[in-house]
Scaffold this motif. Structure first.
Motif, mmCIF file in Angstrom:
data_model
loop_
_atom_site.group_PDB
_atom_site.id
_atom_site.type_symbol
_atom_site.label_atom_id
_atom_site.label_comp_id
_atom_site.label_asym_id
_atom_site.label_seq_id
_atom_site.Cartn_x
_atom_site.Cartn_y
_atom_site.Cartn_z
ATOM 1 N N ARG A 82 -74.043 74.414 45.780
ATOM 2 C CA ARG A 82 -73.545 73.232 46.492
ATOM 3 C C ARG A 82 -72.021 73.136 46.493
ATOM 4 O O ARG A 82 -71.451 72.358 47.248
ATOM 5 C CB ARG A 82 -74.105 71.959 45.859
ATOM 6 N N ARG B 120 -68.107 73.393 46.962
ATOM 7 C CA ARG B 120 -67.152 73.804 48.008
ATOM 8 C C ARG B 120 -66.035 74.637 47.403
ATOM 9 O O ARG B 120 -65.423 75.441 48.092
ATOM 10 C CB ARG B 120 -66.586 72.579 48.706
ATOM 11 N N HIS B 121 -65.741 74.406 46.130
ATOM 12 C CA HIS B 121 -64.692 75.138 45.423
ATOM 13 C C HIS B 121 -65.210 75.592 44.064
ATOM 14 O O HIS B 121 -66.045 74.910 43.454
ATOM 15 C CB HIS B 121 -63.445 74.259 45.213
ATOM 16 N N GLU C 211 -59.455 69.824 43.248
ATOM 17 C CA GLU C 211 -60.800 69.694 43.817
ATOM 18 C C GLU C 211 -61.850 69.353 42.750
ATOM 19 O O GLU C 211 -63.040 69.525 42.970
ATOM 20 C CB GLU C 211 -61.218 70.952 44.575
ATOM 21 N N ARG D 6 -61.994 78.538 47.603
ATOM 22 C CA ARG D 6 -62.878 77.804 48.507
ATOM 23 C C ARG D 6 -64.029 78.729 48.874
ATOM 24 O O ARG D 6 -63.824 79.848 49.357
ATOM 25 C CB ARG D 6 -62.127 77.382 49.772
ATOM 26 N N ALA E 172 -65.469 83.948 48.456
ATOM 27 C CA ALA E 172 -64.579 82.801 48.342
ATOM 28 C C ALA E 172 -63.136 83.198 48.644
ATOM 29 O O ALA E 172 -62.715 84.314 48.329
ATOM 30 C CB ALA E 172 -64.680 82.201 46.943
#
Length: 176
Positions: A72, A74-75, A111, A126, A141
Motif C-alpha cells: 500500500r 507510496r514511499h 512522507e 517513491r 521505486a
C-alpha cells in the motif's frame, strides 16, 4: 582458476538455487514503510535498475508480515547498513518482534517513512510499480532524496552469514 573436479550439473529447485545464490555477496539493506504500524524488513535483493531516470528495486516475499504495508505504501526508505550493524539486520530479519522498539533508533522522515539512524546511507523512494513473480514481489521505486556517510564500509551477506570488506581503502575504478 578452473575447478579441477567440478560438480556435475543438477536440476534446479529452490534448494539448489538458494545454494548457488549464497556465493553472491550482497549489500545488506533494511527497507522501511510508513503505516499505522510502520513496517520494515532486511533485504539483500536491493539493486539499481536505471540511472536515467533513477530507479531501484528490491524483492519481498508475499507472505512476509511487511508485505501488506509495502503493498500500500507510496514511499519507502532503503537503508544500506554499515559493517557494524549486524544486530540491526538481525532485528529486521526476525519475525514476530517489534522491529522499531529499542534499541532500534529511528525517526519519522519525509512522507512519514521511518528513517533508521546511523546507517551508511538511505534513499527515500517513491514506489512506481510492484510486479508479482512467483512467491515474491519486485518493487520498483524512484529515489527522491538520499543521504550517505562520508566514510564507512557496508555490511555484506555471503554464504548464509554477515561479512565485511577486509580493509577500508579508497575505491579504485573498475577495469574497462
Amino acid at each position: 582458476m578452473t575447478d579441477p573436479q567440478p560438480e556435475p550439473p543438477v536440476e534446479v529447485d529452490s534448494d539448489a538455487l538458494r545454494s548457488i545464490l549464497r556465493h553472491q555477496a550482497s549489500t545488506v539493506t533494511v527497507v522501511t514503510a510508513p503505516g499505522a504500524s510502520p513496517a520494515g524488513f532486511t533485504a539483500t535483493s536491493f539493486t539499481s535498475v536505471s540511472l536515467a531516470p533513477p530507479v531501484v528495486s528490491f524483492c519481498l516475499n508475499l507472505v512476509s508480515s511487511s508485505w501488506p504495508t509495502v503493498a500500500r505504501a507510496r514511499h519507502v526508505a532503503v537503508h544500506l547498513l554499515a559493517r557494524d550493524q549486524q544486530e540491526l539486520a538481525r532485528t529486521f530479519a526476525t519475525s514476530g518482534v517489534d522491529r522499531f522498539a529499542a534499541p532500534t533508533r529511528w525517526r519519522p522522515g519525509p512522507e512519514g517513512v521511518p528513517i533508521l539512524d546511523g546507517t551508511l546511507a538511505w534513499l527515500l523512494c517513491r514506489v512506481v510499480d510492484r510486479v508479482v513473480v512467483g512467491d515474491h514481489a519486485i518493487v520498483l521505486a524512484e529515489p527522491e532524496l538520499l543521504r550517505h556517510a562520508r566514510a564507512g564500509s557496508p555490511l555484506l551477506y555471503h554464504r548464509g552469514g554477515y561479512a565485511a570488506l577486509r580493509a577500508e581503502a579508497e575505491p579504485r575504478p573498475a577495469a574497462a
